[in-house]
Structures are given as C-alpha cells and as structure tokens.
Write an enzyme that holds these catalytic residues in place. Structure first.
Site, mmCIF file in Angstrom:
data_model
loop_
_atom_site.group_PDB
_atom_site.id
_atom_site.type_symbol
_atom_site.label_atom_id
_atom_site.label_comp_id
_atom_site.label_asym_id
_atom_site.label_seq_id
_atom_site.Cartn_x
_atom_site.Cartn_y
_atom_site.Cartn_z
ATOM 1 C CG HIS A 58 -2.032 -1.020 1.086
ATOM 2 N ND1 HIS A 58 -3.116 -1.059 1.937
ATOM 3 C CD2 HIS A 58 -2.228 -2.034 0.206
ATOM 4 C CE1 HIS A 58 -3.924 -2.048 1.595
ATOM 5 N NE2 HIS A 58 -3.405 -2.654 0.550
ATOM 6 C CD GLU A 60 -1.578 4.183 3.638
ATOM 7 O OE1 GLU A 60 -2.714 4.394 4.108
ATOM 8 O OE2 GLU A 60 -1.374 3.469 2.623
ATOM 9 C CB CYS A 92 -1.890 1.218 6.165
ATOM 10 S SG CYS A 92 -1.650 0.577 4.497
ATOM 11 N NE ARG A 214 -5.360 -2.291 -29.914
ATOM 12 C CZ ARG A 214 -6.678 -2.478 -29.826
ATOM 13 N NH1 ARG A 214 -7.160 -3.506 -29.123
ATOM 14 N NH2 ARG A 214 -7.515 -1.655 -30.399
ATOM 15 N N GLY A 278 -22.670 -3.831 -28.611
ATOM 16 C CA GLY A 278 -23.300 -2.966 -29.604
ATOM 17 C C GLY A 278 -24.510 -2.282 -29.015
ATOM 18 C CG LEU A 281 -24.424 -5.375 -23.843
ATOM 19 C CD1 LEU A 281 -25.230 -6.386 -23.042
ATOM 20 C CD2 LEU A 281 -22.989 -5.868 -24.024
ATOM 21 N N GLY A 283 -28.391 -0.706 -24.975
ATOM 22 C CA GLY A 283 -29.779 -0.369 -24.693
ATOM 23 C C GLY A 283 -30.320 -1.094 -23.478
#
Length: 350
Positions: A58, A60, A92, A214, A278, A281, A283
């Site tokens: 983490h 800290e 932490c 990418r 598309g 999905l 919608g």
C-alpha cells in the site's frame, strides 16, 4: 506522541503531490488509487509512496519503506484513510504506529466497511489525525471504485462511436472505422484504467474486436495488465475469433439480463466495466439504469441509414434523458463528449 506543527500550506502541497503520484498509476483495480507523502517536522518531504495494485505494498508501506528511520516523528499525508484491514497485505494502521508516525492527514474517508476505521485506531494509539484535506480532489481519483464499494455493483462506462446523424454501424452491420485513429488511441487510455471490457455477441461477430488495452504502436499491454474481456449474449462465438486469443482472459456470459451480468462481475471483484458494442447490449443497460458515464466519439461524417448507437425503449419525446456534460473536446477530427446520464426525463418544453 508529540503533534506536528507543519503549516497547512505544506500539508496541502503534500496532499497534491500524493494525488499526483496516485493518478500516475494507470490501474490499481479492484483496489483504490492511493498516494502517501511523508513530511519532516519542518515540512520538507521525506518520501512519496504509491499503491500499484492488488498484492503490492500500500502507499503508506511504500513511503515508510523508503523513509526508514526518518519516519519516526513524521507526518503522513495520505489520499485515503489508512486501512485497518488484513488482506493480501497487513493493515497500514499497524505499520504507521510501529514506525512512530506523529500525525496522519488523510483526504477521503474509506467507504469500504472491511477496511474502514483506520483513523479511530490511529487516534487510540496517540497519533494526531486530520481528515478531509483536499477531499474533492482525492475522491476524483477513485470515483468508480468508491461507487462499486458503496453501491454494491460495478461502475459502468458506456463508450460508443457514431456519425453526426447518430449511427454506429452501416446497414450491413459494419462499423470499422467510424472514428479516426486519434480517437481509437484515446480509447486505449481509458481501457487501460478499467478492469473489464464488455461487448455483445452481435458486435463481436460483426467486427471481430480484440477488446484489449493497447499501448504504444498499438501493441497490447502485458497480460497481467489486461482487463477481463466479457462477451454477453446467447449467440455462440467461433473459437477462432480474436476475443479468445491469449492476450487477455475472456469470460462468456450466455445471457441478455444486465442484472445477471453485473452479478457475475461482482462475484469476480470487478469494479469498473467498460461497455462498448453494440447498441442492443447498451440499450439493455441503459433501460435498466445501469449506465453511470457516457463517452461518445462523434465523427464529422454522415451515413444516412444504418444502426443507431443505442436501442432503447423510448416511445415519445417525454422519454428524453439529459446528459450532464463533464468534458467536451476535439480528438483528431472527431468530437469526444463525456457526461453522466440524468436521473429523470427532461421537462416538456413549450
């Protein structure tokens, strides 16, 4: 333990440095982005720590490791309340106490019940604790993570590309490429920050997309940095499609139910879903009220006929839903719009 007398200006400058360091990490999901700056009693900087993702130290701990013995009597300035939870790493709070930290200043209070309560533990150990410093800036680091933790489902960003007449595909179903290379490169910056990229079977069959994140020269990021690819729908996808290559893991969900899809994401610890392709999905998620952010790339071109970017259930103009625009800019020749859907239909105008 003696209190630090570091000025507010030094603390705020350190918090901004911690926020900047945390923002520089592309993705830490399913964990939050966190930065930590350690300050000497005179306000000078000792170390800058940052969290790089699940299983790594983490912020800290990273800062304390760099500081060594200098951490004793220092002030820790942290973007998120130090955790009081043992997971892949220890709490932490325990490390800060053991290091002899005199004061802790944090911005956002931890909303995760499993990790919250760190401030209380630190105060009980005699450490001065202050919260809420630059909280708005710090919360902006983890909007999606905070939403997922507090709402119990992933934050969903819907990305689409369309022509000026609102079409995302030609009548034959083809949609490569509506927008420019610059816009497609811009998308990769966002993809690298999420932990799941989702598309419907129709879009996968039509375009054979990679659904990967990418980097430079259009080369895929390493497998360990790839989001989970999620294909949603009941139509089978042939195994030779690129979505099944070895570049990234892939999950197929043979359902059209957004609730079932999000439940599967919760089971896998997914915090931020990037939804593209598309319109059917998209919608379904739009109709269910599960789209939390919209990122649209509008190309300066017309198709005249084809498929709309969204297949919703609107029947009259009263069903119009407003989008609160957060950012609007030109990306190459295209226009990128980022906004959040409004909660209610816009009032009918005279």
């Amino acid at each position: 333990m003696a209190s630090s007398t570091i000025s507010d200006d030094h603390v705020r400058a350190a918090m901004r440095a911690a926020i900047k360091a945390a923002r520089a990490v592309p993705r830490t999901l399913p964990n939050p982005r966190v930065g930590c700056v350690l300050l000497r009693p005179d306000g000078t900087q000792i170390a800058v720590g940052v969290h790089h993702g699940a299983g790594t130290p983490h912020a800290e701990i990273d800062a304390l490791t760099q500081a060594g013995d200098e951490a004793k009597g220092a002030t820790a300035v942290v973007t998120l309340e130090p955790c009081n939870h043992t997971g892949r790493t220890g709490p932490c709070t325990k490390a800060l106490i053991a290091a002899g930290i005199a004061r802790v200043v944090h911005a956002q209070t931890d909303p995760d019940p499993a990790a919250a309560g760190g401030a209380k533990v630190l105060r009980k150990a005699g450490i001065d604790v202050e919260s809420g410093v630059l909280v708005d800036e710090a919360e902006a680091l983890n909007v999606e993570w905070t939403y997922a933790v507090t709402e119990g489902r992933p934050f969903v960003t819907w990305k689409y590309a369309a022509t000026m007449d609102g079409l995302s595909a030609a009548p034959d179903g083809s949609s490569k490429w509506i927008t420019s290379a610059e816009a497609r490169a811009d998308v990769q910056v966002f993809r690298a920050e999420v932990d799941a990229i989702m598309a419907g079977t129709g879009a996968v069959l039509a375009d054979d997309p990679r659904l990967t994140a990418r980097g430079k020269d259009d080369l895929p990021l390493p497998v360990e940095r790839q989001p989970l690819r999620v294909v949603v729908g009941e139509t089978p996808i042939p195994s030779y499609y690129r979505v099944f290559d070895r570049v990234a893991p892939t999950l197929v969900l043979p359902t059209r139910d957004p609730d079932a899809v999000l439940a599967a994401m919760v089971e896998r610890g997914i915090r931020h879903v990037w939804l593209e392709g598309g319109p059917r999905l998209a919608g379904a998620f739009w109709n269910a009220g599960y789209i939390d952010r919209v990122i649209g790339y509008i190309a300066p071109a017309m198709l005249g006929s084809g498929r709309a970017a969204l297949e919703g259930e609107a029947t009259t103009l009263a069903d119009l839903r407003p989008i609160e625009i957060q950012d609007l800019r030109r990306i190459g020749p295209d226009i990128r719009i980022i906004g959040t859907p409004g909660a209610a239909p816009r009032e009918e105008m005279d």
